[in-house]
Design an enzyme around this catalytic site. Structure first.
Site, PDB file in Angstrom:
ATOM      1  N   GLU A  35       0.859  -1.177   0.000  1.00  0.00           N
ATOM      2  CA  GLU A  35       0.000   0.000   0.000  1.00  0.00           C
ATOM      3  C   GLU A  35       0.895   1.227   0.000  1.00  0.00           C
ATOM      4  O   GLU A  35       1.782   1.352   0.834  1.00  0.00           O
ATOM      5  CB  GLU A  35      -0.883   0.041   1.249  1.00  0.00           C
ATOM      6  CG  GLU A  35      -2.014  -0.955   1.227  1.00  0.00           C
ATOM      7  CD  GLU A  35      -2.830  -0.918   2.518  1.00  0.00           C
ATOM      8  OE1 GLU A  35      -3.632  -1.836   2.710  1.00  0.00           O
ATOM      9  OE2 GLU A  35      -2.648   0.013   3.323  1.00  0.00           O
ATOM     10  N   ASP A  93      -6.218   9.347   9.991  1.00  0.00           N
ATOM     11  CA  ASP A  93      -4.896   8.880  10.387  1.00  0.00           C
ATOM     12  C   ASP A  93      -4.441   9.447  11.712  1.00  0.00           C
ATOM     13  O   ASP A  93      -4.703  10.604  12.039  1.00  0.00           O
ATOM     14  CB  ASP A  93      -3.866   9.242   9.304  1.00  0.00           C
ATOM     15  CG  ASP A  93      -4.001   8.350   8.086  1.00  0.00           C
ATOM     16  OD1 ASP A  93      -3.867   7.131   8.248  1.00  0.00           O
ATOM     17  OD2 ASP A  93      -4.276   8.874   6.990  1.00  0.00           O
ATOM     18  N   TYR A 140     -10.766  -4.507   2.972  1.00  0.00           N
ATOM     19  CA  TYR A 140      -9.832  -3.992   3.982  1.00  0.00           C
ATOM     20  C   TYR A 140     -10.624  -3.787   5.258  1.00  0.00           C
ATOM     21  O   TYR A 140     -11.453  -2.888   5.330  1.00  0.00           O
ATOM     22  CB  TYR A 140      -9.211  -2.666   3.505  1.00  0.00           C
ATOM     23  CG  TYR A 140      -8.114  -2.128   4.425  1.00  0.00           C
ATOM     24  CD1 TYR A 140      -8.316  -1.983   5.792  1.00  0.00           C
ATOM     25  CD2 TYR A 140      -6.881  -1.743   3.909  1.00  0.00           C
ATOM     26  CE1 TYR A 140      -7.325  -1.492   6.618  1.00  0.00           C
ATOM     27  CE2 TYR A 140      -5.878  -1.235   4.732  1.00  0.00           C
ATOM     28  CZ  TYR A 140      -6.109  -1.123   6.085  1.00  0.00           C
ATOM     29  OH  TYR A 140      -5.122  -0.623   6.907  1.00  0.00           O
TER      30      TYR A 140
END
Lengths: 408, 282
Positions: free
Chosen positions: B53, B64, B179
């Protein structure tokens, strides 16, 4: 990026659609972890607004705690000074906590309670929304965490102290540019980490659906009152409306009830900072282009790579690189005229209003006032112009003194 | 493309044949600078990465934690652009035609380039998949179509909050792999309990036949092994990125080869954890 051209709709008040879109704008651009939660907020909001008991409870708090309705005031000396349109101020700076922000925080905390949430988070730039959130959290005994950029904490110390007095925890945000957009990123990070018990009170008509529509509906109390009050004072609708826009909530609250009145001209005033050509401004509709940030598609200040750029305004409340998605749509539709005023024009208006009317405006509505000062002299004396005085200037006296070179 | 199907599908088939889970590594393109980042990227397959990734840096990475936020900032400060990120992939593909590369990031840099133009350029560079964190199924049609047209998988994310009502929405139109974000939180935060990951993966499998990669909060070879026992792949990002952060602390970046060797050494340890996790397919 091409701008979407919007055909003239039958009504300017019919959006968003059921997925939260205003034309190409709005929507729900959030991490998947948040999606079930946001769908839950939407369902709860749909149920609450259809429930007369919810509206009655909100109305009661707006009347006895916030101090609504706020007056519609004929600014006679300013009108005389400018020699044109008859100017009215909607006095939302007289609300409890000194700005329109509490119209929304009161609505959202009642919704949070209805959903059984136990903890409130919020982002703030100038601190007005943080104070309005901390206030309702104190009133209802709920823990409150306010995210605020380190840069803003330094320039808005009095509001930081007010939030702490009200029992809120103010968390400094150092990431990115350490201003409002970064505070919003950090609030979203908190929310995604505390999905079970936390309600996020967003302060403006932006973010993922249903926030833009929900905040607009809570703020529409402003325009709804103006409608009644101007009918009582003048026996007719106003000819024009004017409000400042950062995220755009006070403007949307004033405008929305009038959007389908074709005779009402509507101006929204963005912060032009040091000038649109300087690159140091917060005029996302005038000088930005469509993009995706903070849960919605809207006009953003960004570079050619799609990286978000810094906004600048002397007014911390307008210092945001985005704008509510409904404003983006109204801009493309041509229903609202988006103009701008610089730091210097706002400072001039700030001082003029203080001297002529005995009202010290916040720097945010001082931008709207700067446009009124430009526009009113060109308009006939029977033209009724209503400007939203959405906040008072106590919080800004240090900033203004500094800008005028005065040492306090 | 060689053989049948996409690189991603072929890689998961090969892993299944080997009877082990895959190891997925994340780094941010251009972190801490273009040269070092390219050196790390090139070394990842040999260090044991089965899928890579590659983060597209963004100013406002709201899903994040601090480690990847700072990685984005370092990359942008060093002048990383989308063109450079795509050039990195193109360069990588000269030597490696098999390891799938999935670009990961936020939608605005893609949107501003135009979903079709971006997809075409990414496919030409050798990109196999996209993970766009702030593009849920309700909004992803405008990218899914153009990406599918050039053979790129738009990977859907699931989360601990994805219940029986939500999973069918996520599974419909998913491609490549799923994912799974194993904890409600940002990247690099707390770790999920092994039991909850197993239950989540089992629930996802009821709605999708695609391989399930699990990420968020995996920091050590042991944690990677634990995830590899129940999922089709384990993803490590922040812990790798933190190695880069530690090396450039204080301002001066070490020579690219030296920094790459140190980061790749850690990647090898993680890979060993994944490879030793089980001998029969889950």
């Amino acid at each position: 990026m091409t701008q979407s051209s919007v055909e003239k709709p039958n009504s300017y008040r019919a959006l968003p659609d059921d997925r939260g879109h205003f034309g190409i704008y709005g929507g729900r651009f959030v991490a998947e972890t948040l999606m079930p939660l946001i769908l839950e907020v939407e369902a709860a909001w749909d149920a609450a607004r259809a429930d007369p008991a919810f509206q009655a409870e909100l109305d009661d708090f707006l009347k006895h705690y916030v101090g609504r309705p706020s007056p519609l005031y004929h600014a006679a000396r300013l009108t005389e000074h400018l020699g044109g349109a008859k100017i009215y101020f909607k006095r939302d700076e007289l609300n409890h906590t000194g700005a329109h922000k509490i119209n929304n925080t009161m609505g959202q905390i009642l919704l949070a309670r209805r959903m059984g949430k136990k903890r409130i988070i919020a982002e703030t730039g100038a601190g007005q929304h943080g104070v309005a959130t901390a206030t309702v959290c104190a009133r209802f005994g709920m823990p409150c965490v306010v995210y605020m950029g380190r840069t803003d904490i330094e320039r808005q110390a009095p509001n930081v102290f007010r939030m702490k007095l009200l029992g809120a925890e103010v968390v400094p945000v150092d990431s990115g540019s350490a201003t409002l957009k970064d505070a919003m990123n950090e609030a979203l990070r908190d929310w995604v980490s505390n999905v079970e018990d936390t309600f996020y009170i967003i302060g403006t008509v932006a973010g993922p659906h249903p926030y833009p529509a929900m905040v607009r509906d809570f703020q529409s109390v402003i325009g709804n009152e103006v409608r009644e009050q101007i009918m009582e004072a003048e026996g007719r609708l106003p000819d024009s409306l004017c409000a400042c826009i950062g995220g755009g909530s006070n403007a949307m609250g004033l405008f929305h009830p009038f959007l389908d009145e074709a005779s009402v001209r509507i101006w929204a005033v963005e912060a032009a900072g040091l000038g649109l050509d300087s690159g140091r401004h917060a005029a996302s509709l005038t000088a930005g282009r469509p993009g995706v940030l903070h849960g919605n598609r809207t006009y953003l200040l960004q570079d050619e790579e799609g990286q978000i750029t810094e906004a600048h305004s002397i007014s911390a409340g307008l210092d945001y690189p985005g704008i509510g998605p409904e404003h983006a749509w109204l801009r493309d539709a041509g229903r609202v005229e988006y103009v701008s005023a610089t730091d210097d024009e706002a400072l001039e208006a700030f001082q003029l209003c203080s001297r002529l009317e005995g009202i010290i405006p916040a720097l945010e509505p001082a931008h709207a006032l700067a446009h009124v000062i430009r526009a009113a002299p060109e308009l006939p004396r029977d033209h009724l112009l209503v400007m939203n005085m959405c906040g008072r200037g106590d919080k800004d006296v240090f900033t203004v003194a500094d800008a005028l070179g005065v040492t306090l | 493309m060689r053989g049948t199907g996409s690189r991603i599908a072929r890689r998961f088939e090969a892993l299944k044949a080997e009877g082990r889970a895959g190891f997925v590594t994340f780094i941010t393109a251009g972190d801490p600078n273009a040269e070092t980042s390219a050196a790390i990227l090139k070394g990842l397959p040999a260090a044991g990465a089965d899928i890579i990734e590659l983060g597209m840096p963004f100013t406002d990475p709201m899903a994040d934690g601090p480690a990847i936020q700072h990685a984005s900032q370092r990359a942008l400060a060093a002048g990383q652009t989308m063109d450079r990120t795509l050039a990195m992939v193109r360069d990588f593909r000269k030597a490696d035609g098999d390891t799938p590369i999935v670009l990961m990031g936020y939608y605005n840099p893609i949107y501003i380039r135009g979903a079709e133009r971006f997809s075409r350029q990414a496919a030409e560079a050798g990109v196999d998949g996209l993970i766009v964190v702030d593009l849920p199924p309700e909004e992803d049609a405008e990218l899914r179509g153009p990406a599918a047209a050039v053979g790129i998988d738009l990977v859907r994310l699931t989360a601990p909050t994805s219940d029986e009502k939500r999973l069918p929405v996520l599974a419909a139109g998913a491609s490549g792999f799923i994912y799974h974000v194993s904890v409600a939180g940002v990247t690099g935060a707390k770790s999920a309990a092994e039991g909850s990951v197993a239950a989540d993966v089992a629930r996802i499998r009821r709605f999708s036949g695609l391989p399930v990669a699990v990420g968020f909060g995996i920091r050590t070879p042991d944690q990677a092994a634990s995830v590899a026992r129940v999922a089709d792949a384990a993803v490590v990002g922040s812990a790798i990125v933190e190695r880069i952060a530690a090396a450039v602390k204080g301002g001066e970046s070490p020579p690219p080869d030296m920094l790459a060797r140190s980061v790749l050494g850690f990647v090898s340890e993680l890979a060993a954890g994944v490879r030793g996790a089980r001998t029969v397919p889950a």
